[in-house]
Enzyme design. Structure first.
Site, PDB file in Angstrom:
ATOM      1  CG  ASP A 115     -31.558  -4.203  20.387  1.00 14.95           C
ATOM      2  OD1 ASP A 115     -31.018  -5.334  20.479  1.00 14.95           O
ATOM      3  OD2 ASP A 115     -30.959  -3.144  20.661  1.00 14.95           O
ATOM      4  CD  GLU A 133     -33.678  -3.386  27.882  1.00 13.77           C
ATOM      5  OE1 GLU A 133     -34.358  -3.525  26.852  1.00 13.77           O
ATOM      6  OE2 GLU A 133     -32.666  -2.667  27.946  1.00 13.77           O
ATOM      7  CG  HIS A 174     -30.538  -2.325  24.998  1.00 16.09           C
ATOM      8  ND1 HIS A 174     -31.395  -1.715  25.880  1.00 16.09           N
ATOM      9  CD2 HIS A 174     -30.045  -1.323  24.223  1.00 16.09           C
ATOM     10  CE1 HIS A 174     -31.425  -0.416  25.661  1.00 16.09           C
ATOM     11  NE2 HIS A 174     -30.613  -0.159  24.654  1.00 16.09           N
ATOM     12  NE  ARG A 231     -33.996   3.468  26.776  1.00 21.89           N
ATOM     13  CZ  ARG A 231     -32.866   3.336  26.082  1.00 21.89           C
ATOM     14  NH1 ARG A 231     -32.814   2.464  25.086  1.00 21.89           N
ATOM     15  NH2 ARG A 231     -31.781   4.035  26.378  1.00 21.89           N
TER      16      ARG A 231
END
Ligand code: NAD
Length: 332
Positions: A259, A264, A296, A235
């Site tokens: 990621d 985001e 993600h 996260r």
């Protein structure tokens, strides 16, 4: 029995169709629309709702479903952070999630990106784009020579540890609650500081909770080896992005594979062609050759998507039939 599945993507359709074929007792309705106060009307007459979205499951939305006598909500993902839990309790919802859809999907991608960092592939791609096919000076490092510090010994962290050990790396695992099997295997440490000090790579696999907020910040980076590589498949809020930028500038951090980012939702899963990101930290990180950012996508494999579809539909059907499911989330 009638179930409606919201936000169904093209890649999910084959699994949805398979599930419908195997469950002829269910009338399954699918829509590409996300679930909100307006689209909730499509659920009228249904016994349960299945959904996956970053959009919020607001009090107004839950009230709307409640008024249509719908109280079975199954999420195709893990997190319930976008559910108004207070309203869910108030309107007597039963909510299920898919807590483990494919730890290997995330761990394998973490290792892929770690190898890309070690082998400096982004730098080679940039050189290739300029028709520069020389290999020097971008000399690489080998995973088997690394000490990989894994923070979080849950489903994903454990697979990450297993794969890294398979490559011959030394692995250290930290978890806030000790894990006897990992102690026995000689890979567990109960000291995060020790892990920071020893590791040449640090990979995060803990949830976003109060105690993990900005756990990688200036103080933490200062405790690490110079040039440490950071992998975050968990996260965005685990890392203070401004402190990461400073640590990359100074060389204290040698590279990062991210990621997930703190903000985001501003950019990920959107087509941003010709639009400014309005996310300065992303722009700064993204232009660096030693920073690999992916939107993600670690979870996004055939296996994971199939599990998310099948397990959420199974759980919703079970809720309707029996009033319970082993995938029910505690709303207490
Ligand atoms: P998990 O619940 O199985 O494991 C988490 C582990 O972290 C547990 O062992 C827990 O005891 C430990 N933990 C909790 N707080 C801690 C702390 N403060 N310090 C150290 N350890 C702590 O979770 P998981 O399924 O392995 O998922 C790990 C992370 O990956 C989560 O943040 C999840 O949201 C994220 N994730 C990302 C993607 C992606 O596509 N990038 C997909 C799925 C999950």
């Amino acid at each position: 029995m009638k179930i409606i599945a919201y936000g169904i993507r093209e890649d999910e359709r084959p699994y949805v169709e398979n599930w419908q074929w195997a469950n002829p007792d269910v009338e399954l309705v699918c829509t590409g629309k996300l679930l909100d106060v307006e689209s909730a009307e499509l659920a009228r007459g249904c016994d349960g709702v299945v959904a996956y979205q970053q959009k919020s499951y607001s009090a107004d939305l839950l009230k709307r479903l409640h008024e249509m006598n719908i109280h079975n909500l199954s999420l195709r993902n893990v997190g319930i952070d976008n559910v108004d839990v207070e309203a869910a309790v108030k309107y007597s919802f039963k909510i299920t999630n898919v807590p483990v859809y494919s730890p290997a999907a995330i761990a394998e991608f973490g290792v892929t990106q770690l190898l890309n960092l070690l082998r400096r592939t982004k730098e080679y791609q940039a050189k290739f784009a300029k028709r520069d096919y020389r290999w020097a000076p971008n000399i690489s490092k080998e995973l088997n020579q690394q000490t990989v510090g894994i923070v979080g010994a849950g489903h994903i962290g454990r697979v990450m540890a297993h794969i890294c050990r398979g490559f011959g790396a030394r692995v250290m695992v930290y978890n806030h609650r000790p894990k006897p099997d990992l102690v026995k295997a000689g890979v567990f440490t109960d000291s995060l500081d020790e892990l920071y000090k020893e590791s040449t790579v640090i990979s995060l696999h803990v949830p976003a909770v109060k105690s993990t907020y900005h756990m990688l910040n200036r103080d933490a980076f200062a405790k690490m080896q110079k040039g440490v590589l950071i992998v975050n498949m968990s996260r965005g809020s685990l890392i203070d992005e401004q402190d990461l930028i400073a640590a990359l500038d100074s060389g204290q951090v040698g590279g990062a594979a991210l990621d997930v980012l703190e903000d985001e939702t501003k950019i990920f899963n959107k087509d941003m062609a010709n639009q400014p990101s309005n996310y300065p930290a992303f722009d700064d990180l993204n232009q660096r050759e030693n920073v690999l950012i992916t939107p993600h996508t670690a979870f996004y494999t055939d296996e994971a998507v199939r599990n998310m579809v099948e397990q959420s539909l199974d759980a919703n059907r079970e809720l309707i039939l029996t009033g319970a499911s082993d995938k029910m989330v505690s709303l207490a």
